[in-house]
Design a protein around this motif. Sequence first.
Motif, PDB file in Angstrom:
ATOM      1  N   LEU A   1      44.633  32.410  27.761  1.00 42.21           N
ATOM      2  CA  LEU A   1      44.348  33.612  28.546  1.00 42.21           C
ATOM      3  C   LEU A   1      44.959  33.437  29.935  1.00 42.21           C
ATOM      4  O   LEU A   1      44.604  32.505  30.664  1.00 42.21           O
ATOM      5  N   GLU A   2      45.896  34.319  30.296  1.00 40.47           N
ATOM      6  CA  GLU A   2      46.632  34.176  31.546  1.00 40.47           C
ATOM      7  C   GLU A   2      46.255  35.200  32.610  1.00 40.47           C
ATOM      8  O   GLU A   2      46.237  34.872  33.799  1.00 40.47           O
ATOM      9  N   LYS A   3      45.957  36.425  32.204  1.00 43.96           N
ATOM     10  CA  LYS A   3      45.714  37.476  33.181  1.00 43.96           C
ATOM     11  C   LYS A   3      44.495  38.298  32.788  1.00 43.96           C
ATOM     12  O   LYS A   3      44.197  38.476  31.605  1.00 43.96           O
ATOM     13  N   LEU A   4      43.844  38.830  33.845  1.00 43.24           N
ATOM     14  CA  LEU A   4      42.692  39.697  33.643  1.00 43.24           C
ATOM     15  C   LEU A   4      42.786  40.821  34.664  1.00 43.24           C
ATOM     16  O   LEU A   4      42.750  40.584  35.880  1.00 43.24           O
ATOM     17  N   ILE A   5      42.925  42.047  34.167  1.00 43.05           N
ATOM     18  CA  ILE A   5      43.134  43.201  35.040  1.00 43.05           C
ATOM     19  C   ILE A   5      42.059  44.243  34.754  1.00 43.05           C
ATOM     20  O   ILE A   5      41.752  44.531  33.592  1.00 43.05           O
ATOM     21  N   VAL A   6      41.486  44.785  35.816  1.00 49.32           N
ATOM     22  CA  VAL A   6      40.501  45.863  35.709  1.00 49.32           C
ATOM     23  C   VAL A   6      41.132  47.122  36.277  1.00 49.32           C
ATOM     24  O   VAL A   6      41.623  47.131  37.415  1.00 49.32           O
ATOM     25  N   ARG A   7      41.106  48.190  35.486  1.00 49.03           N
ATOM     26  CA  ARG A   7      41.697  49.456  35.919  1.00 49.03           C
ATOM     27  C   ARG A   7      40.656  50.559  35.780  1.00 49.03           C
ATOM     28  O   ARG A   7      40.123  50.809  34.703  1.00 49.03           O
ATOM     29  N   THR A   8      40.322  51.183  36.900  1.00 46.69           N
ATOM     30  CA  THR A   8      39.383  52.304  36.911  1.00 46.69           C
ATOM     31  C   THR A   8      40.124  53.573  37.289  1.00 46.69           C
ATOM     32  O   THR A   8      41.351  53.567  37.465  1.00 46.69           O
ATOM     33  N   GLU A   9      39.390  54.645  37.450  1.00 51.13           N
ATOM     34  CA  GLU A   9      40.008  55.925  37.782  1.00 51.13           C
ATOM     35  C   GLU A   9      40.638  55.912  39.160  1.00 51.13           C
ATOM     36  O   GLU A   9      41.611  56.625  39.424  1.00 51.13           O
ATOM     37  N   THR A  10      40.113  55.068  40.054  1.00 51.44           N
ATOM     38  CA  THR A  10      40.578  55.084  41.447  1.00 51.44           C
ATOM     39  C   THR A  10      41.273  53.811  41.889  1.00 51.44           C
ATOM     40  O   THR A  10      41.846  53.781  42.984  1.00 51.44           O
ATOM     41  N   ALA A  11      41.201  52.739  41.087  1.00 54.23           N
ATOM     42  CA  ALA A  11      41.758  51.464  41.564  1.00 54.23           C
ATOM     43  C   ALA A  11      42.182  50.608  40.384  1.00 54.23           C
ATOM     44  O   ALA A  11      41.791  50.833  39.241  1.00 54.23           O
ATOM     45  N   VAL A  12      43.009  49.608  40.699  1.00 55.13           N
ATOM     46  CA  VAL A  12      43.433  48.608  39.731  1.00 55.13           C
ATOM     47  C   VAL A  12      43.478  47.272  40.459  1.00 55.13           C
ATOM     48  O   VAL A  12      43.887  47.195  41.619  1.00 55.13           O
ATOM     49  N   GLY A  13      43.011  46.213  39.780  1.00 51.40           N
ATOM     50  CA  GLY A  13      42.972  44.914  40.438  1.00 51.40           C
ATOM     51  C   GLY A  13      43.161  43.773  39.456  1.00 51.40           C
ATOM     52  O   GLY A  13      42.821  43.871  38.277  1.00 51.40           O
ATOM     53  N   ASP A  14      43.744  42.679  39.980  1.00 51.12           N
ATOM     54  CA  ASP A  14      43.954  41.460  39.207  1.00 51.12           C
ATOM     55  C   ASP A  14      42.838  40.475  39.560  1.00 51.12           C
ATOM     56  O   ASP A  14      42.736  40.022  40.700  1.00 51.12           O
ATOM     57  N   PHE A  15      42.005  40.139  38.567  1.00 50.11           N
ATOM     58  CA  PHE A  15      40.854  39.275  38.808  1.00 50.11           C
ATOM     59  C   PHE A  15      40.998  37.937  38.092  1.00 50.11           C
ATOM     60  O   PHE A  15      39.998  37.285  37.785  1.00 50.11           O
ATOM     61  N   THR A  16      42.233  37.520  37.845  1.00 51.86           N
ATOM     62  CA  THR A  16      42.454  36.242  37.189  1.00 51.86           C
ATOM     63  C   THR A  16      41.904  35.091  38.011  1.00 51.86           C
ATOM     64  O   THR A  16      41.307  34.150  37.471  1.00 51.86           O
ATOM     65  N   ALA A  17      42.069  35.147  39.320  1.00 59.38           N
ATOM     66  CA  ALA A  17      41.570  34.075  40.181  1.00 59.38           C
ATOM     67  C   ALA A  17      40.046  33.992  40.122  1.00 59.38           C
ATOM     68  O   ALA A  17      39.473  32.898  40.164  1.00 59.38           O
ATOM     69  N   ASN A  18      39.388  35.132  40.034  1.00 58.84           N
ATOM     70  CA  ASN A  18      37.926  35.119  39.908  1.00 58.84           C
ATOM     71  C   ASN A  18      37.496  34.418  38.631  1.00 58.84           C
ATOM     72  O   ASN A  18      36.518  33.662  38.615  1.00 58.84           O
ATOM     73  N   LEU A  19      38.228  34.674  37.566  1.00 64.93           N
ATOM     74  CA  LEU A  19      37.879  34.065  36.290  1.00 64.93           C
ATOM     75  C   LEU A  19      38.035  32.551  36.349  1.00 64.93           C
ATOM     76  O   LEU A  19      37.215  31.803  35.805  1.00 64.93           O
ATOM     77  N   GLN A  20      39.057  32.081  37.022  1.00 65.24           N
ATOM     78  CA  GLN A  20      39.300  30.643  37.103  1.00 65.24           C
ATOM     79  C   GLN A  20      38.292  29.945  38.011  1.00 65.24           C
ATOM     80  O   GLN A  20      37.931  28.790  37.767  1.00 65.24           O
ATOM     81  N   SER A  21      37.819  30.635  39.031  1.00 71.67           N
ATOM     82  CA  SER A  21      36.875  30.022  39.972  1.00 71.67           C
ATOM     83  C   SER A  21      35.420  30.299  39.624  1.00 71.67           C
ATOM     84  O   SER A  21      34.520  29.717  40.226  1.00 71.67           O
ATOM     85  N   GLY A  22      35.169  31.202  38.679  1.00 71.89           N
ATOM     86  CA  GLY A  22      33.800  31.516  38.304  1.00 71.89           C
ATOM     87  C   GLY A  22      33.120  32.505  39.223  1.00 71.89           C
ATOM     88  O   GLY A  22      31.895  32.656  39.185  1.00 71.89           O
ATOM     89  N   ILE A  23      33.891  33.206  40.061  1.00 71.71           N
ATOM     90  CA  ILE A  23      33.319  34.215  40.960  1.00 71.71           C
ATOM     91  C   ILE A  23      33.118  35.509  40.177  1.00 71.71           C
ATOM     92  O   ILE A  23      34.061  36.029  39.574  1.00 71.71           O
TER      93      ILE A  23
END
Length: 745
Positions: free
Chosen positions: A123-145
């Motif tokens: 698993l390399e990338k994790l992206i959240v896309r909503t109606e108003t925003a898009v963000g890359d949360f891969t770093a959160n997954l690796q750090s447990g945040i």
Amino acid sequence: MLPLPNLDDRLYDQMVQEARKAIPKLFPEWTDENAHDPGMTMLELMAWMTEMQQYFLNRVTARNERKFLKLLGMKTRDELPAACEVAFTGAAGPVTIPRGTPLQAYDQTFETDETLQLVPAALEKLIVRTETAVGDFTANLQSGIPFYAFGPDAGDGSRLFIGFDRELPVHTDISLSIRLSDHYPVPVGRGGTSQEELALVASSVVSWSYASSEDGDGWSRVELLRDTTAHLSQSGKLTFRLTERMKPFAMYPADDRKRYWLCGTLERGSYELSPKLTHLYINAVRAEHRQTIGECVSFEATGEAGLVCETVGYLPYFGHISVQVGSRSGGWREWTIVPALASCGPGDACCEAEREPSAHKVRLRFGDGLHGAMPAKGSQIRLVAYAPAKEGLLWVGAGNGLPEQEFDLSRTGPFRGIGMLLQAAYRDKSTGEWVWEDWERVDDFDQSRPSDRHFVYDRAEGLIRFGNNEQGRIPPKSREPNIRFVSLQTGGGARGNIKQGMIAGFAEDVPEWAGVVASNPVAATGGAETESLEEAKLRVQRELAAPTRAVTAEDYEAIARDTPGLRVARVKAIPLYKPGMRDYPREKAPAQMTVAVVPYSERDRPDAGPGFLETVSRHLDRHRLLGTEIHVISAAYIKITVHAVVVMEPAYKEEATPIVAVLRRLLRPMGHGDGEGWPFGRTVYKGDIYGAISRLKGVVYVQDLWIDAEGPAVRKDGAGDIHLPPYGLVYSGDHEMELIGVTDL
């Protein structure tokens, strides 16, 4: 609780003096009361014996207390094993990790709970896309945040994209382990342990698909096999299959290169608490703190020729195995494992054992009646596997034929009482072969009959005890060791609560697993020592005080608050009320109970979704009285707006903020660590508002005040007070304050 009488209410000296005073009345001829008189010696002896008897009669020993617990259907709990999720990385190709694979965490051993097929993808990338925003949360997954899987609002159409470095295999069971944040002030209810009770009905719907075209426009639905997360409402595992090959494409903001994407789409967002991810990983399995010395796997014979029995497990594959078949006369007889059944005769009790390296599978093949005997239809077949280096730990000893025989296992134990299976054997007089019989572990021999094959394992002392032929049978006498374990484990206790990352790899080197790395992304939890008697007594008091049948309104509230899998922040049981009634409580509905619930949420006015209400309703339905109809509804929120004219001290006449703040704190549906909030259905009296404002510093008096209300079934009386429905809560509107200085009047 009944008061305990004090039976030891007289001391030795007191009893001696009372006896000496009675001598002139009972025996006037006895005149010598000095210490040298033999009569005085006997008197002191009897006083001492009486004092000792009273002392022991007055004591409630630990043994007595354990018997009292048994009368209540309780006992002290055995040690509990810790458990954690273990993730595997570095697989170059498909690899099978069988059930029971030992993992090393310094000097402790963990074993996997189920067989896992490793997928050669990361698993390399994790992206959240909503109606108003898009963000890359891969770093959160690796750090447990923690981060929101579908954004803070979890709106319809929000998506969670999971990018892999290579495509996932087709027609293969793939599992994603998903762990949600648990750091909330309201705990999850635990009112049940069965799978049925723990079933959670989700309010939201999440669909899963994967990219099947290189332009990112084509998405195919996965074949969902199992979803224990209840559409990301709780931590669990997602198991699915792909029906066609994945296609790579680049996606913003991870458009540095093409990846293979899995997508979770929120079709209907009705979460009470928006899911907040802490960990998400592929190739993960639950592992438990234990070490298996011996285990047995059972099968049932079908009576067919050439019967084949298969099992996947670490110990059956890598350890030594034997085969037992249950006989019609009772007991187990061992069948010989041979290289080929062709060498066996029609009546030979033999079978073949074949190991399949790719799946770490063991396959038993029985005869057809010509080459090897056939197990009788309905008989039980048992594969016994054990670690060769620890075979000596399985043997207990030889029966001496005497009552209450004991065996000391303290040097080799302690062992886990859970899963312990013991056998004792006797010689068949006609054939001379061993016949093994299973013996059941019990806490004591109080209810054991002479024919019961029972034994007691005292973990604290490390002893195995057998009966006396009155309470529990005596094992058969033998000159050779004829008592052994066929299933035995060690482990458990608080030492298993290891920290994150302490599992460093496999306990033993297996060549085909070279390069595979095992680690626990989160700490192990759940390990506990054997419960002490004092802890058991406190637990029993709590369990006896907890309601198990919903009779009173308080019972309904307590049971609803402890609904398994849900965070119920507030609950109100309204007896004799049915939704839609307008003149309650003057009008009452017999045999009706309405329960209003408020889920824990990060929103100011949390609404319970349909799944939440259904889960609470199902839980209450198991505890209600027959004939009672239950209605579970969400709380109604009434908007309260206060208009007031307040006379202030001159220095405070420009400060309306403190007044608005105290009204918002008073008129709120939920508390924030300083109370629960407004009581269900309580009328909002103008006097409440007068009192709250008048207590503020700088307020002289409230000159005028009126209240407006908006919401279902709300009513305002002639005095200006607001009457709420019994399931109603209040929240603040835009309060309007007119401040007048006292010197301006």
